[in-house]
Design an enzyme around this catalytic site. Sequence first.
Site, PDB file in Angstrom:
ATOM      1  CG  HIS A   1       2.015  -7.802   8.787  1.00 37.80           C
ATOM      2  ND1 HIS A   1       2.647  -8.633   9.621  1.00 37.80           N
ATOM      3  CD2 HIS A   1       0.994  -6.947   9.430  1.00 37.80           C
ATOM      4  CE1 HIS A   1       1.909  -8.340  10.767  1.00 37.80           C
ATOM      5  NE2 HIS A   1       0.900  -7.333  10.555  1.00 37.80           N
ATOM      6  CD  GLU A   2      -1.639  -4.593   7.603  1.00 38.77           C
ATOM      7  OE1 GLU A   2      -2.483  -4.855   8.290  1.00 38.77           O
ATOM      8  OE2 GLU A   2      -0.600  -3.994   8.468  1.00 38.77           O
TER       9      GLU A   2
END
Length: 227
Positions: A98-99
């Site tokens: 996600h990051e």
Amino acid sequence: MTLGAYLIYFAILLIVPLWAQSRVKSTYKKYSKIENSSYMTGAQVARKVLDDNGLFDVQIEEVRGLMTDHYDPRSKTVRLSTNNYHGHSQAAAAVAAHEVGHAIQDAESYAFLRFRHTLVPVASLGSNMSFFLILAGIIMGAGQLFLLGIIFMAAAVLFQVVTLPVEFNASTRAMDQLVSTGIIRSNEERETKKVLNAAALTYVAAAVVALMELLRFVLMYIGMNED
């Protein structure tokens, strides 16, 4: 607003964020105990996805705290909390991807991300000044100060709303990368989506609360003018 309406309003303001936080913590705790099939740490997942997308200049760092993971566009760095940096869990893989999704957005100049960046100084000023202006407007009976406070608050709320597509898009990118690179298997997709969706709830809750606060003050301002 009647007393009953106020009670419902404040109950929602209290319950929604607490429910979202509880959901995130319970989901993360559950899937942080289940290893991902590739047995890659969050740091390894982040590095692979970054390299597969040609983002060799983006660094990965460990950061203290629990669920303190984030992407810093200024230093081009993905920072992962200790458990996710070293962990081999499904949760660690999901959070890391996600990051990295934010890093990919940055590299591609994703429109909503750029817009959110431009809103940062205005939103910061709005969140710091709005309540002081609104309070001053109420005490002094100055409608213009009250309205100015609402405008400042609206800028902060806009930042919260724009954050939603940024976060959902990063999660979509994360899933696509985890699947296409083979980091997770098909039978892990459902669990990975649960982790990503739970994390998104915190942003949805924050936006809902912010919008409700703004609406309350708008109604108060309208009531002041009617009186």
